[in-house]
Scaffold this active site. Sequence first.
Site, PDB file in Angstrom:
ATOM      1  N   PRO A  98      47.935 -24.736  -1.987  1.00  0.00           N
ATOM      2  CG  PRO A  98      48.175 -23.418  -0.109  1.00  0.00           C
ATOM      3  CD  PRO A  98      48.786 -23.682  -1.437  1.00  0.00           C
ATOM      4  N   GLY A 130      38.810 -22.124  -5.755  1.00  0.00           N
ATOM      5  CA  GLY A 130      39.199 -22.171  -7.161  1.00  0.00           C
ATOM      6  C   GLY A 130      38.675 -21.015  -7.986  1.00  0.00           C
ATOM      7  CD  GLU A 149      48.095 -12.982  -4.071  1.00  0.00           C
ATOM      8  OE1 GLU A 149      48.720 -13.475  -5.011  1.00  0.00           O
ATOM      9  OE2 GLU A 149      47.518 -11.869  -4.135  1.00  0.00           O
ATOM     10  CE1 TYR A 191      35.360  -6.759  -9.618  1.00  0.00           C
ATOM     11  CE2 TYR A 191      34.355  -6.921 -11.781  1.00  0.00           C
ATOM     12  CZ  TYR A 191      34.937  -7.518 -10.691  1.00  0.00           C
ATOM     13  OH  TYR A 191      35.100  -8.875 -10.645  1.00  0.00           O
TER      14      TYR A 191
END
Lengths: 634, 685
Positions: A210, A214, A344, A554
């Site tokens: 799938p 992207g 996922e 992050y």
Amino acid sequence: MASNGSSDTDSQRIKAQQRLRIIAGHLQQRPVDGGSAVVAVECKAEGNKTNVASSTRTVPRRRHEVMKWNGWGYSDSKFFFNKKGQAEFTGKRYRVSGMILPSLKDWFEGTFGASLQHKSPSAPVLNASAISPPILNEAFVEDIKSTGIPFSQDAEDRVFRAHGHCVHEIFALREGRFGRVPDLVLWPNCHNDVLKIVDLACKHNVCVIPFGGGTSVSSALECPQEETRSIVSLDTSQMNRILWIDEKNLTAHVEAGIVGQDLERLLNESGYCTGHEPDSMEFSSLGGWVATRASGMKKNIYGNIEDLVIRVKMVTPRGVIEKSCQGPRTSMGPDVHHFIMGSEGTLGVVTEVTMKIRPIPEYQKYGSVVFPCFEQGVACLREVAKQRCAPASIRLMDNEQFQFGHALKPQVSSIFTSFLDGLKKFYITKFKGFDPHCLCVATLLFEGDREKVLQHEKQVYDIAAKFGGLAAGEDNGQRGYMLTFVIAYLRDLGMDYYVLGESFETSVPWDRVLDLCRNVKERITRECKERGVPFAPLATCRVTQTYDAGACVYFYFAFNYRGLSDPVHVYEHVEHAAREEILANGGSLSHHHGVGKLRKDWLRESISEVGMGMLKSVKEYVDPNNIFGNRNLL
Amino acid sequence: MASKSLYSHRDPVLRKRDDFEDMLEERRRSSDLRYALRCYTPLLYKGLTPCQPSMLKNMVLQSDHLHYVINQVSKETGTAADVIQEQASSILDEMAHSQQLSTVRFFAFALSKAFKSLFRSVCVNEEGIQRLQQAIQDHPVVLLPSHRSYMDFLLMSYILYTYDLTLPVIAAGMDFMGMKIVGEMLRMSGAFFLRRSFGGDKLYWAAFSEYVKTMLRNGFAPIEFFLEGTRSRTCKSLTPKLGLLNIVMEPFFKGEVFDVSLVPISISYERILEESLYARELLGVPKPKESTSGLFKARKVLSEDYGSIHVYFGQPVSVRSLAEGRVKRSHFNLMPRHIPRKPSDDTQSFVNDTAYRLVRSQEDNMVLQPWVLMASLLLQNHYHQRPGREEAMTLDELTQHTLWLRGLARDYGAFLHWPDHAAPSEVVSSSLALHGGLVSVAGGRVLLALGQPGGQGGAGEECGIVSSPEEELFSQAVTVLSCASYRNQVLHVFLRPALLATAIHTASSTHREEVFNTFSFLRNMFSNEFILCPGDTVQDFEEACYLLLKTAALQVSQQELLVTESGRRTLTFLTALLDPFLQGYQVVCRFLCEEATDSLTEKQFVPAVRSFMVKLILTGGLRYSEVLSSDLQKNALAALMRLGAVRKVKGSDQVTLKVNKIMVNSLEDTLGGKLPTQKAVLARL
């Protein structure tokens, strides 16, 4: 859309426009050019649906018509250094579009030891002949033809769906190296199309991967080298409608291929929003969010994807999995949604999602606070979390990232503004005695009723003051958020000049935040040195989300690779080491990027042998023939 | 890289060592006062400003760790938490250092004077200092000097001050605090004081470990402690103590610091100030309590010549790289870090291993003086003399033998300090002169100076009182033990080959496997006596074989280990080196079998075994008077307990020793080569 005769009331329309402007602030300047709001149409798979509706959507079937094949985002938007050596951003889509960023060059050269003289340009065009011809399962292709579902074997279409945005993936594209790519791309239009595809895939034993937006950064889209079957990329981008909105329960039923910005825009037209704003929301899709357990910038108000989802429909080789009610919470054994969220793409395709929506907030306000050092800043965020008064978003950037953000300041238009800037700087560094090489900045975003926002703002600034924080204005705050949208474009710029960069994230208990940040940054620096990277890397972090029991951290990591024979290998080694360091310091394998193939080696130790067995047995039952064969996670 | 330097012992000769500079030279040329008052601006870890002792105490008192333990103790004992808080506070007052520059300057001045009169030179490897300087700026640093003398930690601080490095805080034993003014002076120069034993005292442990960790985490100053725990009276390195090492590694395991650098430091004295003091202590004259007046009495030592000191700062070792793959730091993630808990077995064995390797690297960088070789030879010669026959070496012979031994030591990688510009005979005679108290040269022959206790008593005693045979034996033993303490300095160089030589000698056949079994038995037996890294049996065996093969003392053919003709001398020397220990252990075993009763207490053990040995020596049944050393006796007992041949039984008021006589007997026989080392025996051990 204001001219569109939909059933919206005027006030809603005004709100919608206001909201749009806000989002355009950090997103894009999209020309408002009509197009319907909510399209409650039945699926017409047979019909030619390259129609009006999808022309208003961001993502066409042929993605490369608007997006780069070898980098991030829109083809018309990119950074470059002009003849005077000043950085500029092209296009018209973003706030920074068309602007000159005079200090970026110095920052860039100073931070990386890079030089504008040394370019490392990308291959100019996609060389289709370098791509191996598709391995086709003829019987499958015949059957697909008969369903009328659009498909393509074009090299460009296939390459576009063979990668996410990991640094090694983009680097390979730029060098014109292509590994295994999907053999066929399919564009289902609705749930039923997906049913047919999965059915045929099972029948003919082809591998289905799938594809949503992207934007993966976990190697999740890479085709497994060892896969010998025909690989079909199932691109959900054309399943992008809002099927209905339930204003009584404040839910919306949406096709899973819709990308974030379209979802928000369309909901805004009806006066609503989801409030789910991952940094990738311009391009990432609802289905992708569900499949990777995404997190949004404003989760403090709206929640993460697992809090937003009411009902999910997923097509698996065993059939369709969905719940039979929309109860807001259930006690019906382990929540099957949690098999879907984070799967996922290993179990099936998410086709439709019912999710919470909220009325567009009346008022939105950015803000920022300067702290004398990172430690104080973290202590402040911890206190904010303790008092559970976090604004929609609160992020704490370390000193390096603050300087990075500073380098993105556009040229100031008047002497007066530059005078003011100078004054501010003087006040903070000289009068308040903040060390410019230690201070750090928290950026804030408040949302809600005007009155409540102002009240809330005061509460947060009061806490900040206790930790030595000084309010530093809305502008700094807003620019901080801009950084997250342009960072991926900046990476492309870096790659033009021998600089490789990547981001990665983790979540960690509060008491370990500082230790983790320090150790991971130091580990990166040390590993680079040991690998012979000649110039010290950029290793910077921000605390980007707060929770009751911890925070999400992050990291950005970038280095100058000029003179290294195999920079990607060095990069991967350092990232691996950084992840080890994160795990050793009590951080999680991932907060929201997911595991994919990049981090799967660590999954076993992260969730235990038995946990792994549980996941495996679910996979075994749902997809015994490994039709969904992207080999993520397990 | 750093970890490799700690682990690779393959060919010791390849070890590269830095050159030395004499730091006293500068002191002899310029004013001590100006030196003591000079501008002192050390580079600090991450540019930190050092923290005031009072602030440090508050940080410790406010730490989560201490709070947790205070509450825990309060619950257990029913005492109010603030009372215990008070106790913690006074523990810290008793413990804490109060370093101040003025005291350091005073010491800098006083020590300059003292060192110049005591020592010919104080040599330091300046490259090591530079490495240390870098390390101090990068990560928290732990200094781990060897411990042979009271001088050690003053000397360390003196050196760091001289080279403008951050002054360390030093973990010192509480006994120093007994010395009134001096104790406080030491405290002001940066010492903090630890009780020698605080076994079950949770509060003390918490206060103390938090104190150390707070200093380390914040990187205020390098932390210095002695891995060996106490001064080695024998000049052999002592089995490392793990408590402090555990504490300083913990902040790394828990992610509180990125890394910790451990710096092994070897301090070698050409002549030890406490030489005869130690020998007496080992022979049962109790250690004089540290007192200020005692120190002043020691002033007379100021007039003697103690040769030179060599201080070698080893390669800083990164705990991070050592722990790589050994300790899973993520195990420390699942519990709040301030809750104390026992280290896991993995961690424990890692710390133990590291401690041994650090001590070995201290040993490796110990500078050996020619005298050390001479002492080994003189001692062997002394033991092999029979009464009434003049067999002492001539000066010439001694020189020849010493040169031979020098070659062997060099082949084995010893860090020898041999003055190359001087003729060998000069070297030998100047060494003899420096150690004139221990040797006498009469009629061209060199003898141990027996009968002059400690060599310091002067000639008067000889003609005066007629002493009993026991007294005479003890006074001789003082010299022998002093001499042995120099011989001991070279043991680590020859240890592995010596174990192999002894194994070849004792084993029932020359078959490699047989020899290995015996080697492994001996190594196991002696692992309380010498520094033998746990688990390194095979490696040690291979190293020993390698060295003996390299020097052509051994031949290997078809699984047979054969001594070559030219190797006889080497093997004889090596066997003789270890023989006192071998026999000493056998005698301890024999004592336990023959004389030990069920009521033998732990306290009685040393005096009882000593008088057993005295009898044996006086009746000619044993020639090694050095076995009278309580160190050897205690080590032998510890080994027997480790092997399960002796058990401690805790009675109501004392600990008695329960002896498994069959086992002890068989161990004795195996040591003596009467019983083959069977696999079964080993397995049982």
